[in-house]
Enzyme design. Structure first.
Site, PDB file in Angstrom:
ATOM      1  N   HIS A 172       0.841  -1.200   0.000  1.00 12.24           N
ATOM      2  CA  HIS A 172       0.000   0.000   0.000  1.00 12.24           C
ATOM      3  C   HIS A 172       0.878   1.253   0.000  1.00 12.24           C
ATOM      4  O   HIS A 172       1.753   1.388   0.848  1.00 12.24           O
ATOM      5  CB  HIS A 172      -0.917   0.029   1.221  1.00 12.24           C
ATOM      6  CG  HIS A 172      -2.113  -0.857   1.073  1.00 12.24           C
ATOM      7  ND1 HIS A 172      -3.282  -0.660   1.755  1.00 12.24           N
ATOM      8  CD2 HIS A 172      -2.311  -1.953   0.298  1.00 12.24           C
ATOM      9  CE1 HIS A 172      -4.162  -1.590   1.412  1.00 12.24           C
ATOM     10  NE2 HIS A 172      -3.595  -2.391   0.541  1.00 12.24           N
ATOM     11  N   TYR A 215      -9.174   5.677   7.684  1.00 12.51           N
ATOM     12  CA  TYR A 215      -9.350   5.965   9.114  1.00 12.51           C
ATOM     13  C   TYR A 215     -10.307   7.148   9.202  1.00 12.51           C
ATOM     14  O   TYR A 215     -10.004   8.218   8.667  1.00 12.51           O
ATOM     15  CB  TYR A 215      -8.023   6.368   9.753  1.00 12.51           C
ATOM     16  CG  TYR A 215      -6.957   5.292   9.824  1.00 12.51           C
ATOM     17  CD1 TYR A 215      -6.175   4.966   8.714  1.00 12.51           C
ATOM     18  CD2 TYR A 215      -6.700   4.628  11.022  1.00 12.51           C
ATOM     19  CE1 TYR A 215      -5.184   3.991   8.799  1.00 12.51           C
ATOM     20  CE2 TYR A 215      -5.706   3.652  11.118  1.00 12.51           C
ATOM     21  CZ  TYR A 215      -4.955   3.339   9.999  1.00 12.51           C
ATOM     22  OH  TYR A 215      -3.969   2.377  10.089  1.00 12.51           O
ATOM     23  N   PRO A 218      -4.114   0.722  18.737  1.00 12.91           N
ATOM     24  CA  PRO A 218      -3.868   0.207  17.381  1.00 12.91           C
ATOM     25  C   PRO A 218      -3.980   1.259  16.271  1.00 12.91           C
ATOM     26  O   PRO A 218      -3.698   0.950  15.117  1.00 12.91           O
ATOM     27  CB  PRO A 218      -4.954  -0.865  17.212  1.00 12.91           C
ATOM     28  CG  PRO A 218      -6.022  -0.483  18.174  1.00 12.91           C
ATOM     29  CD  PRO A 218      -5.350   0.194  19.323  1.00 12.91           C
ATOM     30  N   LYS A 239       1.137   0.112  15.080  1.00 15.48           N
ATOM     31  CA  LYS A 239       2.552   0.024  15.462  1.00 15.48           C
ATOM     32  C   LYS A 239       2.899  -1.187  16.338  1.00 15.48           C
ATOM     33  O   LYS A 239       4.088  -1.464  16.540  1.00 15.48           O
ATOM     34  CB  LYS A 239       2.958   1.296  16.217  1.00 15.48           C
ATOM     35  CG  LYS A 239       3.027   2.529  15.345  1.00 15.48           C
ATOM     36  CD  LYS A 239       4.277   2.529  14.494  1.00 15.48           C
ATOM     37  CE  LYS A 239       4.249   3.545  13.405  1.00 15.48           C
ATOM     38  NZ  LYS A 239       4.092   2.987  12.048  1.00 15.48           N
ATOM     39  N   TYR A 263       3.941   6.818   9.936  1.00 14.35           N
ATOM     40  CA  TYR A 263       3.112   5.652   9.601  1.00 14.35           C
ATOM     41  C   TYR A 263       3.949   4.560   8.939  1.00 14.35           C
ATOM     42  O   TYR A 263       3.821   3.373   9.233  1.00 14.35           O
ATOM     43  CB  TYR A 263       1.972   6.081   8.672  1.00 14.35           C
ATOM     44  CG  TYR A 263       0.899   5.021   8.502  1.00 14.35           C
ATOM     45  CD1 TYR A 263      -0.077   4.841   9.473  1.00 14.35           C
ATOM     46  CD2 TYR A 263       0.862   4.202   7.373  1.00 14.35           C
ATOM     47  CE1 TYR A 263      -1.069   3.873   9.329  1.00 14.35           C
ATOM     48  CE2 TYR A 263      -0.123   3.235   7.223  1.00 14.35           C
ATOM     49  CZ  TYR A 263      -1.078   3.076   8.210  1.00 14.35           C
ATOM     50  OH  TYR A 263      -2.047   2.115   8.062  1.00 14.35           O
TER      51      TYR A 263
HETATM   52  C1  PHB Z   1      -6.214  -4.160  10.859  1.00 13.89           C
HETATM   53  O1  PHB Z   1      -6.250  -4.444   9.661  1.00 13.89           O
HETATM   54  O2  PHB Z   1      -6.635  -4.950  11.705  1.00 13.89           O
HETATM   55  C2  PHB Z   1      -5.663  -2.849  11.288  1.00 13.89           C
HETATM   56  C3  PHB Z   1      -5.097  -2.014  10.338  1.00 13.89           C
HETATM   57  C4  PHB Z   1      -4.593  -0.788  10.722  1.00 13.89           C
HETATM   58  C5  PHB Z   1      -4.648  -0.392  12.036  1.00 13.89           C
HETATM   59  C6  PHB Z   1      -5.192  -1.235  12.996  1.00 13.89           C
HETATM   60  C7  PHB Z   1      -5.703  -2.473  12.615  1.00 13.89           C
HETATM   61  O3  PHB Z   1      -4.175   0.838  12.388  1.00 13.89           O
END
Ligand code: PHB
Ligand code: APR
Length: 386
Positions: free
Chosen positions: A72, A197, A289, A293, A381
């Site tokens: 990505h 997000y 989460p 990280k 990130y």
């Molecule tokens: C996930 O795919 O479970 C996931 C992806 C990004 C995040 C947290 C969880 O920041």
């Protein structure tokens, strides 16, 4: 039983460390409380930094990662109906890889069997003795004793290793957040080719994925809510409201394969070493989460720790070993900051009023219009350099 480095915990931290040491001819034994099946059942996040994929590549454990991992080059922050794309590849020259952390663990366990890296399953560590001497002992299972040169505590947040540091030595820094994430996994195509997000008036949401046919979605929920409060329909409706109109319209609904609620916490325990005990991964620190990280920090810890241990075995280097904790913590604190920052920016806090909400919206607007802000987010990130 004897070994050179005794490793507590067969999560990503312990398994990666065992492989990195084995590759240099250093013997390890991994001691794990759970069964292998239980370890492989845990559903975890799914974004890998280059630091993590580079380590897996160095170990030549990339067959499935290369076949199934998705590169990505960016992600989006959604602010109502506006999507703010963070062009990670354009701003940093690097990608992240979307690949389930459960799959990383599976690959590491399979490679351990193939490479004679011993893992003792269903053998909880009861005590770690003698860390101030030069022959520490891991007491596990049925009071068996594993004598080692060094102990690596990779046993996660609820493990036994952190507690083996003397009381006066440990300092805890902690923030529990007043909400959780309700996660759902479904065999439906993702609503977008990148992660979204969302910071909505109704709360946070995240659109993620495991493959082109499997989606992973989350919505922020109160700590008093339970999975039973959330029918599949209610989940899908709320998700679509929060991630913005365009993405919401593309959401493909399907039955939940799994639904669970996880609390969010920031936590650091200092120091990360004492005598011959070294902590790595969730045993020493937890991040919410939001920044993806958790596993990536476990990887950077064990990259530092394996280098220091290899230096000690190959050339008697004491300084690198003595400096492990400080070096790891410098990177840990920056990831803690980024995870806390994104969490504050993207979630609704029950104690916050209209002013704080306007601050979030203003900050998102600033991010949308400032290359400097987007660069700062992108470089964190994708992962700060080791
Ligand atoms: C996930 O795919 O479970 C996931 C992806 C990004 C995040 C947290 C969880 O920041
Ligand atoms: N004895 C032996 N093993 C133990 C004990 C104990 N007393 N206590 C815990 N363990 C084991 C757990 O069962 C688990 O398998 O230690 C392991 C710790 O693994 P993780 O919790 O996955 O922690 P870590 O390896 O640091 O992983 C870091 O990876 O998957 C992500 O989100 C996850 O943030 C986490 C990151």
């Amino acid at each position: 039983m004897k070994t050179q480095v005794g490793i507590v915990g067969a999560g990503p931290a312990g398994l990666l460390l065992a492989h990195l040491l084995k590759a240099e001819g250093i013997d390890t034994v991994v001691v794990e409380r759970q069964t292998q099946a239980r370890v492989l059942e845990r559903i975890r996040a799914g974004v890998l930094e280059r630091t993590t994929t580079d380590l897996l590549r160095r170990l030549d454990i990339v067959t499935r990662l290369d076949a199934e991992g998705m590169q990505h080059g960016g992600f989006a922050l959604a602010d109502g109906d506006r999507l703010i794309r963070i062009d990670v590849a354009g701003l940093t020259g690097k990608h992240v890889t979307v690949y389930g952390q459960t799959e990383v663990t599976r690959d590491l366990i399979e490679a351990a069997a193939a490479r004679d890296v011993p893992i003792l399953w269903e053998s909880p560590v009861l005590a770690i003795e003698g860390i101030d001497g030069d022959r520490p002992v891991i007491v596990h299972g049925d009071h068996q004793r594993l004598e080692c040169d060094f102990v690596a505590g990779c046993d996660g947040f609820h493990g036994a290793a952190r507690a083996a540091l003397p009381d006066g030595v440990r300092k805890i820094f902690e923030r529990a957040y007043p909400f959780g994430w309700l996660g759902m996994l479904a065999d439906v195509p993702p609503c977008d080719h990148e992660l979204i997000y969302a910071s909505h008036d109704r709360g946070f949401a995240l659109a993620s994925m495991r493959s082109p046919t499997r989606s992973r979605y989350y919505v922020q929920v109160g700590l008093d809510e339970s999975v039973e409060d959330w029918s599949d329909d209610r989940f899908w409706d709320e998700l679509c409201l929060r991630i913005g109109d365009d993405a919401g319209k593309r959401v493909v609904r399907g039955p939940a394969l799994e639904k669970s609620i996880a609390p969010l916490r920031s936590f650091v325990s200092e120091p990360m070493q004492h005598g011959r005990l070294f902590l790595a991964g969730d045993a020493a620190h937890i991040v919410p989460p939001t920044g993806a990280k958790g596993l990536n920090l476990a990887s950077s810890d064990v990259a530092y720790l394996s280098d220091a241990l290899i230096g000690w075995y190959k050339s008697g280097d004491q300084a690198a070993l003595a400096g492990y904790g400080a070096k790891a913590l410098a990177r840990v604190w920056k990831a803690e900051r980024f995870s806390w920052y994104l969490t504050k920016l993207m979630h609704r806090f029950p104690e916050d009023g209209a002013f704080e909400r306007r601050m979030q919206v203003a900050e998102l607007d600033y991010i949308a219009t400032s290359d400097a802000m987007r660069t700062a987010i992108a470089e964190n990130y994708v992962g700060l350099p080791l």
